[in-house]
Design a protein around this motif. Structure first.
Motif, PDB file in Angstrom:
ATOM      1  N   LYS A   1       0.854  -1.182   0.000  1.00 39.49           N
ATOM      2  CA  LYS A   1       0.000   0.000   0.000  1.00 39.49           C
ATOM      3  C   LYS A   1       0.892   1.234   0.000  1.00 39.49           C
ATOM      4  CE  LYS A   1      -3.572   2.403   2.574  1.00 39.49           C
ATOM      5  NZ  LYS A   1      -4.354   2.413   3.817  1.00 39.49           N
TER       6      LYS A   1
ATOM      7  N   SER B   1       0.938   5.404  -0.209  1.00 41.22           N
ATOM      8  CA  SER B   1       0.091   6.585   0.002  1.00 41.22           C
ATOM      9  C   SER B   1       0.919   7.841  -0.182  1.00 41.22           C
ATOM     10  CB  SER B   1      -0.497   6.589   1.414  1.00 41.22           C
ATOM     11  OG  SER B   1      -1.261   5.434   1.637  1.00 41.22           O
TER      12      SER B   1
ATOM     13  N   GLU C   1      -3.981   6.491  -2.908  1.00 38.87           N
ATOM     14  CA  GLU C   1      -3.670   5.252  -2.211  1.00 38.87           C
ATOM     15  C   GLU C   1      -3.614   4.159  -3.265  1.00 38.87           C
ATOM     16  OE1 GLU C   1      -6.165   4.309   1.092  1.00 38.87           O
ATOM     17  OE2 GLU C   1      -5.762   6.215   2.088  1.00 38.87           O
TER      18      GLU C   1
ATOM     19  N   SER D   1      -2.821   0.253  -4.118  1.00 40.71           N
ATOM     20  CA  SER D   1      -2.740  -1.070  -3.509  1.00 40.71           C
ATOM     21  C   SER D   1      -2.416  -2.102  -4.576  1.00 40.71           C
ATOM     22  CB  SER D   1      -4.074  -1.447  -2.850  1.00 40.71           C
ATOM     23  OG  SER D   1      -4.419  -0.512  -1.865  1.00 40.71           O
TER      24      SER D   1
END
Length: 139
Positions: free
Chosen positions: A67, A69, A125, A127
């Motif tokens: 992940k 960010s 974000e 993923s």
């Protein structure tokens, strides 16, 4: 389950997934050096980015869930599959994404501010889940 956090991300850029070499995950798993020849678009970061990788077993195989960010004033072309190139303060380089499906998922949050405050930003974000989600590469 292990969780790894990258130290000091200094730069993030992106490339279209279709410009990456094929089978990056298998190259990384076998220890074959991964190189990227396509040019990447650098992202102007507006905050301290973070990247976490969670490792867990799934059907007797290790799976990584990464992940990433970050916030930026830039608008990324999320209508096409993107892969992200990450550079750390230790001089390490990583790819988040591959040429093959399943591609990284990108969640965008747009923030506005008061007229006399800072400019509005986009919070991204990213993923990605794969056998090797964070792939080391040589620039």
């Amino acid at each position: 389950m292990n969780c790894i956090s990258l130290p000091g991300i200094t730069a993030i850029s992106y490339v279209p997934c279709d410009s990456l070499p094929a089978d990056l995950i298998y190259q990384a798993l076998t220890g074959f050096p991964v190189t990227i020849s396509s040019s990447a678009t650098e992202i102007a970061l507006k905050s301290i980015p973070s990247c976490e990788v969670e490792e867990s077993p799934d059907n007797n195989t290790q799976i990584e869930k990464a992940k990433l960010s970050f916030t930026t004033l830039d608008t990324l072309p999320t209508s096409m599959p993107l892969a992200f190139l990450i550079t750390t303060s230790a001089g390490n380089h990583y790819i988040l994404g591959t040429r093959e499906k399943l591609y990284p998922t990108i969640k965008v949050t747009k923030n506005t501010s008061k007229p006399d405050a800072e400019a509005s930003v986009h919070r991204y974000e990213v993923s990605f889940t794969a056998r090797k989600a964070l792939i080391p590469y040589n620039p």
